[in-house]
Design a protein around this motif. Structure first.
Motif, PDB file in Angstrom:
ATOM      1  N   GLY A  32       0.819  -1.223   0.000  1.00  0.00           N
ATOM      2  CA  GLY A  32       0.000   0.000   0.000  1.00  0.00           C
ATOM      3  C   GLY A  32       0.851   1.271   0.000  1.00  0.00           C
ATOM      4  O   GLY A  32       0.332   2.359  -0.233  1.00  0.00           O
ATOM      5  N   TRP A  33       2.148   1.150   0.302  1.00  0.00           N
ATOM      6  CA  TRP A  33       3.043   2.325   0.252  1.00  0.00           C
ATOM      7  C   TRP A  33       3.638   2.428  -1.145  1.00  0.00           C
ATOM      8  O   TRP A  33       3.834   1.416  -1.833  1.00  0.00           O
ATOM      9  CB  TRP A  33       4.193   2.160   1.263  1.00  0.00           C
ATOM     10  N   ARG A  34       3.948   3.641  -1.588  1.00  0.00           N
ATOM     11  CA  ARG A  34       4.704   3.845  -2.822  1.00  0.00           C
ATOM     12  C   ARG A  34       6.188   3.864  -2.478  1.00  0.00           C
ATOM     13  O   ARG A  34       6.552   4.106  -1.314  1.00  0.00           O
ATOM     14  CB  ARG A  34       4.340   5.174  -3.502  1.00  0.00           C
ATOM     15  N   VAL A  35       7.018   3.596  -3.482  1.00  0.00           N
ATOM     16  CA  VAL A  35       8.468   3.622  -3.245  1.00  0.00           C
ATOM     17  C   VAL A  35       9.111   4.578  -4.240  1.00  0.00           C
ATOM     18  O   VAL A  35       8.770   4.589  -5.429  1.00  0.00           O
ATOM     19  CB  VAL A  35       9.097   2.217  -3.426  1.00  0.00           C
ATOM     20  N   GLY A  36      10.061   5.392  -3.748  1.00  0.00           N
ATOM     21  CA  GLY A  36      10.957   6.172  -4.611  1.00  0.00           C
ATOM     22  C   GLY A  36      12.375   5.777  -4.240  1.00  0.00           C
ATOM     23  O   GLY A  36      12.756   5.876  -3.071  1.00  0.00           O
ATOM     24  N   LEU A  37      13.112   5.267  -5.209  1.00  0.00           N
ATOM     25  CA  LEU A  37      14.475   4.791  -4.929  1.00  0.00           C
ATOM     26  C   LEU A  37      15.451   5.528  -5.846  1.00  0.00           C
ATOM     27  O   LEU A  37      15.277   5.535  -7.064  1.00  0.00           O
ATOM     28  CB  LEU A  37      14.521   3.276  -5.158  1.00  0.00           C
ATOM     29  N   ALA A  38      16.438   6.182  -5.247  1.00  0.00           N
ATOM     30  CA  ALA A  38      17.416   6.942  -6.033  1.00  0.00           C
ATOM     31  C   ALA A  38      18.739   6.198  -6.025  1.00  0.00           C
ATOM     32  O   ALA A  38      19.283   5.893  -4.956  1.00  0.00           O
ATOM     33  CB  ALA A  38      17.603   8.335  -5.423  1.00  0.00           C
ATOM     34  N   THR A  39      19.213   5.865  -7.207  1.00  0.00           N
ATOM     35  CA  THR A  39      20.499   5.174  -7.305  1.00  0.00           C
ATOM     36  C   THR A  39      21.162   5.502  -8.641  1.00  0.00           C
ATOM     37  O   THR A  39      20.483   5.854  -9.604  1.00  0.00           O
ATOM     38  CB  THR A  39      20.341   3.642  -7.166  1.00  0.00           C
ATOM     39  N   SER A  40      22.474   5.341  -8.679  1.00  0.00           N
ATOM     40  CA  SER A  40      23.199   5.594  -9.923  1.00  0.00           C
ATOM     41  C   SER A  40      23.247   4.330 -10.772  1.00  0.00           C
ATOM     42  O   SER A  40      23.771   4.354 -11.876  1.00  0.00           O
ATOM     43  CB  SER A  40      24.630   6.019  -9.604  1.00  0.00           C
ATOM     44  N   ASP A  41      22.736   3.214 -10.235  1.00  0.00           N
ATOM     45  CA  ASP A  41      22.967   1.925 -10.870  1.00  0.00           C
ATOM     46  C   ASP A  41      21.637   1.241 -11.179  1.00  0.00           C
ATOM     47  O   ASP A  41      20.991   0.673 -10.279  1.00  0.00           O
ATOM     48  CB  ASP A  41      23.824   1.095  -9.900  1.00  0.00           C
ATOM     49  N   GLY A  42      21.227   1.315 -12.459  1.00  0.00           N
ATOM     50  CA  GLY A  42      19.941   0.740 -12.862  1.00  0.00           C
ATOM     51  C   GLY A  42      19.901  -0.770 -12.621  1.00  0.00           C
ATOM     52  O   GLY A  42      18.852  -1.327 -12.288  1.00  0.00           O
TER      53      GLY A  42
END
Ligand SMILES: C[S@@+](CC[C@H](N)C(=O)[O-])C[C@H]1O[C@@H](n2cnc3c(N)ncnc32)[C@H](O)[C@@H]1O
Length: 388
Positions: free
Chosen positions: A346-356
């Protein structure tokens, strides 16, 4: 002519000189390339505009009170530049003459040292060093202000297509320095970038935020400030305070703090490193959001769903070249994905990374990724999900 040049040119055609304090001039908000549109949305929502999206930022016509308010209130802008005027110059002698006539006193103070930066592009004047020397001499001789490469106040001269445009950096220290973060971990995210990523995830302050690898606490602290309506520039100084005509009374009125909005929401930061957790809590206290944030020393494998409504998980896990060894990180990202899928439905996620590749290892149902953004010498991409 580039999209960047057009509005400045038409503006300069009508005044071709320094600006009065009341006439609107071009204000340029600096954004990381790729995220200009996100900053434009924030600027529009804050009542600035109409805004034009340009490479590297957002422009609009405004006055000095707008400059002050943009510095104080915008979370996503890296700096606020004021285009104070300019003229055409086809050779150095003409630059010298016109720079002597320019009304520097309308903007600069004789007692405040100034740093000058010049860039030349597609112009007959091509030697930036010689142009800088002419402008510096003109300012010293006509106004008396000392010019020094160490000065805090920065004048930028751009010479493009034989048009000289002067901009003042009205922010001084970059705007990610909110003024209340003393302690940082190994690879902190800039506050302005954190705010841009939160906005890209649709964050508007109406839901909780949890960062399971919070480091110095940038995401939970930014989110808590948004939820309580605190102004990002409330605790710092700006370069515009050193300009001629700075209206200290208007500034005092503008920055006068509103009472923070009450919120039932809680903002959580977790990290396996006890030292950074302590720092994050201190940073939150200094920012005035200690009561609504919670920082706990805990590895990702121990994450359990917090009580209360679902919200947004924002995370900036370690990535290869910056911290950690890439091979070991595959296991960490896979564990992060499993735990989030199990605990954070039920939560959304935002993930920041330099590595796809690492992002995909989480197995999370990501939407198409955002543009890669330069940060700390690498390109960082935001990966987002709908509610899990
Ligand atoms: C890139 S930093 C996060 C920076 C943070 N966004 C900030 O602005 O300061 C990554 C963080 O992940 C934490 N970390 C690494 N492995 C972890 C694990 N297994 N569980 C929890 N935290 C972990 C590190 O201690 C580090 O603080």
């Amino acid at each position: 002519m580039t999209a960047t040049a057009r509005p400045i040119r038409s503006f300069l055609r009508c005044c071709d000189a320094a600006l009065s304090d009341t006439a609107p001039f071009e204000i340029f908000l600096v954004a990381p390339p790729g995220l200009e549109e996100v900053l434009a949305c924030e600027a529009r929502a804050a009542g600035f505009g109409p805004v034009t999206v340009q490479p590297g930022g957002v422009a609009f016509a405004g006055t000095w009170p707008d400059v002050m308010r943009a510095n104080l209130e915008l979370r996503c802008a890296g700096r606020v530049l004021a285009r104070i005027g300019g003229f055409r110059a086809f050779h150095l002698a003409q630059l010298d003459k016109r720079a002597h006539k320019f009304d520097w006193a309308a903007h600069l103070r004789a007692d405040v040292p100034l740093r000058i930066e010049v860039t030349c592009r597609k112009s007959k004047i091509y030697h930036a060093g010689a142009a800088k020397q002419r402008i510096a001499t003109a300012i010293t001789e006509s106004l008396g202000a000392p010019v020094s490469d160490d000065a805090g106040l920065r004048l930028m001269a751009r010479i493009e297509d034989d048009l000289v445009t002067f901009s003042l950096d009205t922010s001084g220290d970059p705007l990610h320095r909110r003024g209340h973060k003393e302690a940082v971990g190994k690879a902190p995210m800039r506050e302005t970038l954190a705010a841009l990523f939160l906005r890209q995830c649709g964050y508007d302050g109406s839901e909780p935020v949890l960062d399971p690898m919070c480091g110095s606490g940038t995401f939970p602290i930014e989110a808590a400030e948004i939820a309580t309506g605190l102004k990002p520039g409330r605790a710092r100084r700006f370069a515009f305070e050193d300009l001629a005509g700075f209206d200290a009374t208007a500034w005092a009125r503008l920055r006068c703090p509103d009472a923070p909005r009450e919120t039932p929401l809680r903002f959580t930061g977790l990290d396996r490193d006890a030292g950074v957790v302590r720092m994050a809590a201190q940073n939150a206290d200094r920012a005035g959001v200690g009561q609504i944030t919670r920082f706990v020393c805990q590895p990702i494998s121990d994450l359990t769903r917090p009580d209360g409504p679902p919200g947004l998980v924002m995370v900036n896990p370690p990535y290869g070249a910056r911290i950690g060894n890439r091979k070991l990180l595959f296991g960490l990202y896979a564990r992060l994905g499993e735990v989030l899928m199990r605990e954070m439905r039920g939560w959304r996620v935002g993930l920041a990374t330099s590595d796809g590749g690492l992002a995909k290892t989480t197995g999370l149902p990501f939407l198409p990724p955002g543009s890669p953004v330069a940060h700390g010498g690498m390109k960082v991409t935001l990966w987002r999900t709908d509610p899990l």
